[in-house]
Design a protein around this motif. Structure first.
Motif, PDB file in Angstrom:
ATOM      1  N   TRP A  13       0.921  -1.489   0.259  1.00  0.00           N
ATOM      2  CA  TRP A  13       0.032  -0.059   0.390  1.00  0.00           C
ATOM      3  C   TRP A  13       1.434   1.519   0.432  1.00  0.00           C
ATOM      4  CZ3 TRP A  13      -0.842   3.096   5.011  1.00  0.00           C
ATOM      5  CH2 TRP A  13      -1.865   4.159   4.528  1.00  0.00           C
ATOM      6  N   LEU A  14       2.144   1.296   0.554  1.00  0.00           N
ATOM      7  CA  LEU A  14       2.326   1.976   0.695  1.00  0.00           C
ATOM      8  C   LEU A  14       3.389   2.071  -0.520  1.00  0.00           C
ATOM      9  CD1 LEU A  14       4.347   1.711   4.383  1.00  0.00           C
ATOM     10  CD2 LEU A  14       2.845   3.504   4.020  1.00  0.00           C
ATOM     11  N   LEU A  16       2.253   2.168  -3.838  1.00  0.00           N
ATOM     12  CA  LEU A  16       1.507   2.566  -4.602  1.00  0.00           C
ATOM     13  C   LEU A  16       1.236   4.217  -4.134  1.00  0.00           C
ATOM     14  CD1 LEU A  16      -1.335  -0.689  -4.523  1.00  0.00           C
ATOM     15  CD2 LEU A  16      -0.042   0.675  -6.153  1.00  0.00           C
ATOM     16  N   VAL A  17       1.243   4.025  -2.768  1.00  0.00           N
ATOM     17  CA  VAL A  17       1.241   5.684  -2.214  1.00  0.00           C
ATOM     18  C   VAL A  17       2.359   6.339  -2.565  1.00  0.00           C
ATOM     19  CG1 VAL A  17       1.191   7.261  -0.028  1.00  0.00           C
ATOM     20  CG2 VAL A  17      -0.901   5.205  -0.591  1.00  0.00           C
ATOM     21  N   THR A  20       1.892   6.910  -6.656  1.00  0.00           N
ATOM     22  CA  THR A  20       0.783   8.536  -6.845  1.00  0.00           C
ATOM     23  C   THR A  20       1.487   9.637  -6.252  1.00  0.00           C
ATOM     24  OG1 THR A  20      -1.056   6.293  -6.044  1.00  0.00           O
ATOM     25  CG2 THR A  20      -1.199   9.386  -5.684  1.00  0.00           C
ATOM     26  N   GLU A  23       3.812  10.810  -9.332  1.00  0.00           N
ATOM     27  CA  GLU A  23       3.109  10.609 -10.529  1.00  0.00           C
ATOM     28  C   GLU A  23       2.233  12.749 -10.110  1.00  0.00           C
ATOM     29  OE1 GLU A  23       2.256   9.926 -13.256  1.00  0.00           O
ATOM     30  OE2 GLU A  23       0.440  11.945 -13.379  1.00  0.00           O
ATOM     31  N   ILE A  24       1.948  12.599  -8.894  1.00  0.00           N
ATOM     32  CA  ILE A  24       1.873  13.722  -8.849  1.00  0.00           C
ATOM     33  C   ILE A  24       2.964  15.157  -8.601  1.00  0.00           C
ATOM     34  CG2 ILE A  24       1.227  15.612  -6.814  1.00  0.00           C
ATOM     35  CD1 ILE A  24      -0.395  13.309  -5.461  1.00  0.00           C
ATOM     36  N   TRP A  25       4.071  14.543  -8.231  1.00  0.00           N
ATOM     37  CA  TRP A  25       5.177  15.512  -8.306  1.00  0.00           C
ATOM     38  C   TRP A  25       5.408  15.804  -9.659  1.00  0.00           C
ATOM     39  CZ3 TRP A  25      10.140  13.543  -9.937  1.00  0.00           C
ATOM     40  CH2 TRP A  25      11.077  14.874 -10.305  1.00  0.00           C
ATOM     41  N   TYR A  27       4.034  15.958 -12.805  1.00  0.00           N
ATOM     42  CA  TYR A  27       2.932  16.316 -12.935  1.00  0.00           C
ATOM     43  C   TYR A  27       2.782  18.089 -13.027  1.00  0.00           C
ATOM     44  CZ  TYR A  27      -1.935  19.223 -13.741  1.00  0.00           C
ATOM     45  OH  TYR A  27      -2.699  19.772 -14.795  1.00  0.00           O
TER      46      TYR A  27
END
Lengths: 193, 619
Positions: A13-14, A16-17, A20, A23-25, A27
């Motif tokens: 889970w961590l 995948l976080v 994410t 990915e945010i970074w 973008y």
């Protein structure tokens, strides 16, 4: 066995976080295509240079990320305005001028020493080679391009940035450290990514 | 144990609260994205902004594992640590979605405070570690997003850390305080639970004991047909009556009037009951007073004898009440009467041989004397006839000397000297014998009074003499009797029953002396005396027997207790003596004894009878 499952689940889970977050970074730090600004005040511009330094910003009226750019401009201008500035709000073809009204317009209208103008069809933006919203061009008193780029550290984020430092240096009469900085904003035309 | 249970419940509840909080933040994040950056533009073409997708899917990812764990493992350690991590991730996401607004950074500190709700300080460490990790990683690759500066000073990391550490310190302190309080409360609840358990166990045990006692009491009551009751002295009403199957009087129920039920008592016994109640009312918690009385016959039942024990007590609500236990003793009374009669008959039977012997002896010598008198009469009549004949012959000229010789010869043949000397004695002896027989029969007649229902005025000294007369055969071989009868008035009493008591004591005295003097030439002494003392008469019957051993002195009045061999006594004598003297006459019976010396019994009888004695006692 049960304990291992839990541990690996949490780790997964961590992971995948983390992906994410990356990915945010990505973008956030993916810049728009740089502005191909003319090195000299272009002829046929909507207004002639005034013999003083001139700052021009091109804005998509509805770009959320440009809020940060406008707020940075407001910080630069301070309480009384430090430089003549004009903010061009593009209006797509076949759209009314109402397209330009909104949050960005309201923010820009309140910035001291800053004129807000409509740019139907993004004509001025094309003249100055601006493709992304939030694009800032600084022309000195002789009409020569001194700065071109964005003034936010990442998409939609206010704060210290290379662009801000360049402009502060120019306003202080110094050489800008970078001269050109990444731009984070929506595209002003359909054809530009 | 309670503390662990409570904390487990607390963690579960907090997990569920955080589930809602995480959901709320997800919804809020989507809302923020839709409000602040709903669309991305390319000219006039709009698409869903990246922020909306991040809020939707990124938020879903953040909440996914916490939601699962709260559902399947609420209260577990891993659940709340994952929740803490998720909460801090929300801080980062919300700060990003709001464009790094300073105001959004308050979410970090608010999140730490929310996490402190768990009162598990370790979660604060986990959450803070997330903040540190975020600062370390993003701060190195994207410092503007953390510090708002391109090249932040090296100490900015520590500056941020200090603020977080400061809040952590306060929250961790709060956690420890809260845990300490919860632990203290849990310990108090544990103690209270233990106390309650003890109390419940004790109550259960006492209730069971009470139930068993009550059951035993009910069984006893059912077995004996005894009826417990209680009277409220203020209202004079029965406040408790045990419901038994065989009540010996109708209307004996709660709420019945004690005065009304008194009307069912034999008029002669009502004062006895009042006296007993008065006596028991003199002191709370004094020993019960026992009274026997009769219930009048009604349509369903004949005259009944009832024995009640009455005591003054304080009830649980502080009221003074009379409590009692009443038993129908009609059968017992009947048996007692039969026993007394049997004992009397036994005494009479035992004495019968002696009495018969006492009568037979004088009758025998009366018979002998009468035989002698008859024979003497024959000789004397023959001599008288000879004297007449001699007179005629003397008148006819027969020589008086010849006649005289003939008479002298005849007198010698008849042994006239012997006859004349013994005639008087024979007559006196016969008269004496008749007198003795008369005395014995009179004594028997006086002794064997028919059962009297009324008290009469009795000469106690005469009664003692009569009893001595009929019991003579019991003691005459072993003891001498010394009497000292004082000048005493007549006593109101049941004569027949008192005679029985005197007889029992005399027979006991004789037997006691016999056990000492048997096979010796010695004789004992029985002393019988009477005197007046105030309003009473004191009768003393003493012996020089072996005395009563110390160890049996408190048992001698018990029914069926005897130290005599089988066949010599039934153990009823002194029990009946006490019953007659104390219960029926309101008197007193006591004794003084010395082993090896003898025993003396003292009877105190009220001169005016039992009713006068009881009235004096109540007064």
């Amino acid at each position: 066995m049960g304990r291992n499952w839990v541990v690996w689940t949490v780790v997964g889970w961590l992971g995948l976080v983390g992906v994410t977050v990356l990915e945010i970074w990505r973008y956030s730090v993916t810049a728009a295509p740089p502005t191909q600004a003319p090195s000299k005040w272009p002829d046929g511009a909507a207004f002639a240079p005034s013999g003083r330094a001139q700052l021009v910003m091109f804005v998509h009226p509805k770009c959320a990320c440009t809020v940060a750019s406008l707020r940075e401009l407001a910080k630069l201008q301070g309480a009384r305005g430090r430089v003549d500035a004009v903010v061009w709000f593009m209006v797509p073809d076949a759209e009314s001028t109402d397209f330009a009204r909104g949050t960005n317009w309201a923010i820009a209208s309140k910035i001291p020493r800053t004129e807000v103008r409509l740019d139907p069809g993004a004509a001025e933006a094309k003249r100055f080679g601006a493709s992304g919203s939030g694009s800032v061009l600084f022309y000195d008193a002789q009409g020569m391009l001194a700065f071109n780029g964005g003034i936010t550290p990442s998409r939609g984020h206010e704060g210290d940035s290379p662009g801000r430092r360049d402009l502060l240096a120019l306003l202080d009469g110094k050489e800008p450290p970078s001269g050109s900085t990444p731009l984070y904003g929506c595209s002003l035309s359909e054809t530009t990514p | 144990m309670i503390f662990a249970e409570q904390m487990a419940g607390h963690y579960r509840r907090t997990d569920r609260v955080f589930r809602w909080l995480l959901l709320l933040q997800w919804v809020a994040a989507i809302g923020i994205a839709l409000v602040m950056s709903p669309l991305a533009w390319q000219g006039k073409v709009a698409t869903v902004h990246h922020h909306v997708l991040v809020a939707l899917f990124g938020g879903a990812l953040i909440n996914s594992l916490p939601f699962v764990l709260v559902a399947v493992a609420p209260g577990r350690v891993v659940t709340r640590h994952v929740v803490a991590i998720a909460q801090m991730l929300w801080s980062a996401l919300i700060i990003h979605l709001t464009g790094g607004r300073i105001e959004s950074h308050f979410h970090i500190f608010g999140s730490l405070a929310f996490i402190a709700f768990y009162t598990d300080w370790r979660l604060l460490v986990t959450a803070s570690a997330m903040v540190v990790l975020d600062h370390a990683v993003r701060g190195s690759i994207w410092p503007e997003s953390i510090y708002g500066a391109i090249n932040p000073e090296w100490w900015r990391f520590f500056e941020h850390g200090v603020w977080v550490a400061f809040e952590d310190a306060v929250l961790i302190f709060g956690c420890f305080r809260s845990l300490a309080e919860k632990r203290q409360i849990a310990e108090q609840q544990e103690a209270l639970r233990a106390l309650n358990a003890n109390i419940e166990t004790e109550v259960e045990r006492k209730t069971k004991q009470l139930g068993e006692s009550l059951g035993r009491l009910r069984d006893v009551i059912a077995t004996t047909n005894a009826q417990p009751w209680e009277i409220d002295l203020e209202t004079n009403l029965f406040t408790f009556v045990e419901d038994t199957e065989t009540a010996f009087v109708d209307d004996f129920v709660v709420g019945a009037s004690a005065a009304k039920l008194m009307e069912l008592v034999h008029p002669d016994d009502r004062q006895k009951i009042n006296d007993a109640m008065g006596q028991s009312a003199m002191q709370t918690n004094a020993p019960p007073v026992t009274v026997d009385y009769r219930m009048l016959a009604d349509a369903k039942r004949p005259l009944r004898y009832v024995r009640s024990s009455i005591a003054l007590r304080r009830s649980s609500n502080g009221k003074i009440v009379l409590r009692g236990l009443s038993m129908d003793v009609t059968e017992a009374h009947k048996l007692e009467m039969e026993l007394q009669q049997a004992q009397k008959l036994e005494a009479v039977g035992r004495l019968a041989a002696g009495v018969a012997h006492e009568i037979n002896t004088p009758v025998q010598f009366i018979s002998d004397n009468l035989h002698f008198l008859r024979d003497a009469n024959t000789e004397i009549l023959r001599l008288i006839a000879l004297y007449r004949q001699s007179c005629h012959e003397a008148q006819s000229g027969v020589d008086p000397r010849v006649l005289g010789d003939n008479m002298r010869r005849a007198e010698q043949e008849a042994d006239l000297d012997f006859l004349t000397s013994h005639l008087g004695r024979a007559i006196d002896g016969s008269l004496e014998g008749i007198k003795r027989v008369s005395t014995i029969t009179r004594s028997m007649k006086e002794f064997a009074h028919p059962d009297q229902r009324e008290m009469t005025s009795v000469n106690i000294n005469r009664a003692l003499e009569s009893t001595l007369a009929i019991a003579v055969n019991e003691y005459k071989y072993v003891a001498d009797v010394q009497t000292d009868f004082g000048d005493i008035p007549q006593v109101i009493c049941f004569a027949g029953e008192l005679n029985q008591v005197f007889l029992n004591l005399l027979v006991n005295a004789a037997h006691a002396i016999e056990s000492v003097v048997a096979k010796t030439e010695n004789r004992g002494v029985i002393r019988v005396s009477s005197r007046r003392k105030g309003s009473d008469v004191i009768i003393a019957i003493g012996d020089t027997g072996g005395g009563i051993p110390v160890e049996v002195r408190d048992k001698i009045f018990d029914p069926f207790f005897t130290t005599k061999e089988v066949g010599r006594g039934t153990g009823q004598g002194l029990a009946i003596a006490r019953s007659v003297v104390v219960d029926k006459h309101g008197g007193e019976i006591r004794f003084e004894s010395e082993v090896g010396v003898g025993t003396t019994f003292y009877l105190r009888l009220p001169i005016e009878g039992v009713d006068a004695a009881r009235q004096r006692k109540v007064a």
